[in-house]
Design a protein around this motif. Structure first.
Motif, PDB file in Angstrom:
ATOM      1  N   LEU A 169       0.824  -1.216   0.000  1.00 26.06           N
ATOM      2  CA  LEU A 169       0.000   0.000   0.000  1.00 26.06           C
ATOM      3  C   LEU A 169       0.858   1.267   0.000  1.00 26.06           C
ATOM      4  O   LEU A 169       0.513   2.257  -0.663  1.00 26.06           O
ATOM      5  CB  LEU A 169      -0.939  -0.004   1.199  1.00 26.06           C
ATOM      6  CG  LEU A 169      -2.078  -1.027   1.152  1.00 26.06           C
ATOM      7  CD1 LEU A 169      -2.866  -1.014   2.455  1.00 26.06           C
ATOM      8  CD2 LEU A 169      -2.985  -0.755  -0.033  1.00 26.06           C
ATOM      9  N   LEU A 170       1.968   1.230   0.730  1.00 25.78           N
ATOM     10  CA  LEU A 170       2.878   2.382   0.707  1.00 25.78           C
ATOM     11  C   LEU A 170       3.507   2.559  -0.673  1.00 25.78           C
ATOM     12  O   LEU A 170       3.720   3.696  -1.123  1.00 25.78           O
ATOM     13  CB  LEU A 170       3.954   2.221   1.776  1.00 25.78           C
ATOM     14  CG  LEU A 170       3.482   2.416   3.217  1.00 25.78           C
ATOM     15  CD1 LEU A 170       4.610   2.073   4.184  1.00 25.78           C
ATOM     16  CD2 LEU A 170       2.993   3.832   3.441  1.00 25.78           C
ATOM     17  N   LEU A 171       3.794   1.461  -1.346  1.00 24.84           N
ATOM     18  CA  LEU A 171       4.329   1.567  -2.708  1.00 24.84           C
ATOM     19  C   LEU A 171       3.275   2.089  -3.680  1.00 24.84           C
ATOM     20  O   LEU A 171       3.601   2.835  -4.612  1.00 24.84           O
ATOM     21  CB  LEU A 171       4.882   0.220  -3.171  1.00 24.84           C
ATOM     22  CG  LEU A 171       6.213  -0.161  -2.544  1.00 24.84           C
ATOM     23  CD1 LEU A 171       6.529  -1.625  -2.797  1.00 24.84           C
ATOM     24  CD2 LEU A 171       7.330   0.718  -3.071  1.00 24.84           C
ATOM     25  N   LEU A 172       2.021   1.716  -3.467  1.00 22.19           N
ATOM     26  CA  LEU A 172       0.946   2.271  -4.293  1.00 22.19           C
ATOM     27  C   LEU A 172       0.831   3.783  -4.073  1.00 22.19           C
ATOM     28  O   LEU A 172       0.665   4.547  -5.028  1.00 22.19           O
ATOM     29  CB  LEU A 172      -0.379   1.580  -3.969  1.00 22.19           C
ATOM     30  CG  LEU A 172      -1.590   2.045  -4.767  1.00 22.19           C
ATOM     31  CD1 LEU A 172      -1.388   1.775  -6.253  1.00 22.19           C
ATOM     32  CD2 LEU A 172      -2.847   1.367  -4.258  1.00 22.19           C
ATOM     33  N   ALA A 173       0.968   4.215  -2.828  1.00 29.61           N
ATOM     34  CA  ALA A 173       0.977   5.654  -2.550  1.00 29.61           C
ATOM     35  C   ALA A 173       2.179   6.324  -3.209  1.00 29.61           C
ATOM     36  O   ALA A 173       2.075   7.457  -3.690  1.00 29.61           O
ATOM     37  CB  ALA A 173       0.993   5.895  -1.048  1.00 29.61           C
ATOM     38  N   GLN A 174       3.307   5.622  -3.267  1.00 28.36           N
ATOM     39  CA  GLN A 174       4.499   6.168  -3.928  1.00 28.36           C
ATOM     40  C   GLN A 174       4.258   6.333  -5.421  1.00 28.36           C
ATOM     41  O   GLN A 174       4.769   7.280  -6.028  1.00 28.36           O
ATOM     42  CB  GLN A 174       5.713   5.273  -3.670  1.00 28.36           C
ATOM     43  CG  GLN A 174       7.003   5.816  -4.255  1.00 28.36           C
ATOM     44  CD  GLN A 174       7.358   7.167  -3.690  1.00 28.36           C
ATOM     45  OE1 GLN A 174       7.402   7.361  -2.493  1.00 28.36           O
ATOM     46  NE2 GLN A 174       7.607   8.126  -4.564  1.00 28.36           N
ATOM     47  N   VAL A 175       3.514   5.433  -6.021  1.00 28.93           N
ATOM     48  CA  VAL A 175       3.167   5.574  -7.447  1.00 28.93           C
ATOM     49  C   VAL A 175       2.380   6.862  -7.647  1.00 28.93           C
ATOM     50  O   VAL A 175       2.658   7.639  -8.582  1.00 28.93           O
ATOM     51  CB  VAL A 175       2.371   4.340  -7.937  1.00 28.93           C
ATOM     52  CG1 VAL A 175       1.783   4.588  -9.312  1.00 28.93           C
ATOM     53  CG2 VAL A 175       3.249   3.105  -7.955  1.00 28.93           C
ATOM     54  N   VAL A 176       1.416   7.115  -6.777  1.00 26.47           N
ATOM     55  CA  VAL A 176       0.613   8.343  -6.887  1.00 26.47           C
ATOM     56  C   VAL A 176       1.501   9.572  -6.691  1.00 26.47           C
ATOM     57  O   VAL A 176       1.398  10.550  -7.444  1.00 26.47           O
ATOM     58  CB  VAL A 176      -0.543   8.316  -5.861  1.00 26.47           C
ATOM     59  CG1 VAL A 176      -1.273   9.646  -5.841  1.00 26.47           C
ATOM     60  CG2 VAL A 176      -1.496   7.179  -6.176  1.00 26.47           C
ATOM     61  N   VAL A 177       2.394   9.518  -5.712  1.00 23.05           N
ATOM     62  CA  VAL A 177       3.306  10.645  -5.465  1.00 23.05           C
ATOM     63  C   VAL A 177       4.202  10.872  -6.680  1.00 23.05           C
ATOM     64  O   VAL A 177       4.441  12.017  -7.084  1.00 23.05           O
ATOM     65  CB  VAL A 177       4.139  10.394  -4.194  1.00 23.05           C
ATOM     66  CG1 VAL A 177       5.291  11.381  -4.083  1.00 23.05           C
ATOM     67  CG2 VAL A 177       3.256  10.474  -2.965  1.00 23.05           C
ATOM     68  N   ALA A 178       4.692   9.804  -7.284  1.00 24.92           N
ATOM     69  CA  ALA A 178       5.587   9.937  -8.441  1.00 24.92           C
ATOM     70  C   ALA A 178       4.860  10.499  -9.660  1.00 24.92           C
ATOM     71  O   ALA A 178       5.475  11.146 -10.511  1.00 24.92           O
ATOM     72  CB  ALA A 178       6.206   8.588  -8.778  1.00 24.92           C
ATOM     73  N   ILE A 179       3.559  10.267  -9.753  1.00 26.37           N
ATOM     74  CA  ILE A 179       2.785  10.841 -10.859  1.00 26.37           C
ATOM     75  C   ILE A 179       2.525  12.321 -10.616  1.00 26.37           C
ATOM     76  O   ILE A 179       2.633  13.149 -11.526  1.00 26.37           O
ATOM     77  CB  ILE A 179       1.462  10.067 -11.042  1.00 26.37           C
ATOM     78  CG1 ILE A 179       1.744   8.659 -11.567  1.00 26.37           C
ATOM     79  CG2 ILE A 179       0.513  10.806 -11.977  1.00 26.37           C
ATOM     80  CD1 ILE A 179       0.545   7.746 -11.581  1.00 26.37           C
ATOM     81  N   VAL A 180       2.209  12.690  -9.374  1.00 26.40           N
ATOM     82  CA  VAL A 180       1.832  14.069  -9.051  1.00 26.40           C
ATOM     83  C   VAL A 180       3.051  14.980  -8.901  1.00 26.40           C
ATOM     84  O   VAL A 180       2.984  16.168  -9.248  1.00 26.40           O
ATOM     85  CB  VAL A 180       0.970  14.080  -7.766  1.00 26.40           C
ATOM     86  CG1 VAL A 180       0.710  15.495  -7.289  1.00 26.40           C
ATOM     87  CG2 VAL A 180      -0.325  13.335  -8.003  1.00 26.40           C
ATOM     88  N   ALA A 181       4.164  14.463  -8.416  1.00 28.25           N
ATOM     89  CA  ALA A 181       5.336  15.291  -8.097  1.00 28.25           C
ATOM     90  C   ALA A 181       5.842  16.151  -9.257  1.00 28.25           C
ATOM     91  O   ALA A 181       6.132  17.332  -9.053  1.00 28.25           O
ATOM     92  CB  ALA A 181       6.455  14.421  -7.542  1.00 28.25           C
ATOM     93  N   PRO A 182       5.970  15.630 -10.480  1.00 26.27           N
ATOM     94  CA  PRO A 182       6.452  16.499 -11.559  1.00 26.27           C
ATOM     95  C   PRO A 182       5.524  17.677 -11.864  1.00 26.27           C
ATOM     96  O   PRO A 182       5.980  18.734 -12.295  1.00 26.27           O
ATOM     97  CB  PRO A 182       6.551  15.560 -12.764  1.00 26.27           C
ATOM     98  CG  PRO A 182       6.723  14.216 -12.173  1.00 26.27           C
ATOM     99  CD  PRO A 182       5.922  14.236 -10.912  1.00 26.27           C
TER     100      PRO A 182
END
Length: 118
Positions: A43-56
């Motif tokens: 679940l934390l890795l899924l949240a990291q996917v969302v963060v990696a999409i939004v961060a740029p």
């Protein structure tokens, strides 16, 4: 990547590794604690996917190669899912040791992603 979130993910993955390692050395089969730790890492890795999409979009661009970062992230996300299903099928103590090894691999991959990003 957000530094504090990545450090928290690495800490959780290492804590899950020690939990699964102790359970494996005690010769117990996968239980709610080891599988729950694996689910938490996923679940934390899924949240990291969302963060990696939004961060740029917020101005936090990757310094390193984005393709390499995304390959690490996709594989790191697939590892707990695959190892979790495998542990559900193979209900022996070896499944806990495999989960421990997988959590260590995820922690190393998260560190590498942090280096690539920043």
């Amino acid at each position: 990547m957000i530094l504090w979130f990545a450090v928290a993910q690495i800490a959780v993955a290492l804590a899950a590794m020690f939990l699964c390692l102790v359970a494996g050395l005690r010769r117990s089969e996968p239980n709610d604690f080891t599988m729950g730790a694996t689910l938490l890492v996923a679940l934390l890795l899924l949240a990291q996917v969302v963060v990696a999409i939004v961060a740029p979009f917020t101005g936090n661009h990757a310094v390193g190669d984005p393709l390499e970062f995304w390959m690490y992230l996709i594989v790191a996300f697939a590892l707990p899912i695959g190892a979790g299903f495998w542990a559900l099928i193979d209900r022996t103590r070896w499944a806990n040791l495999v989960l421990a090894l997988m959590h260590f691999a995820v922690a190393v991959m998260l560190y590498r992603m942090l280096v690539i990003w920043g």
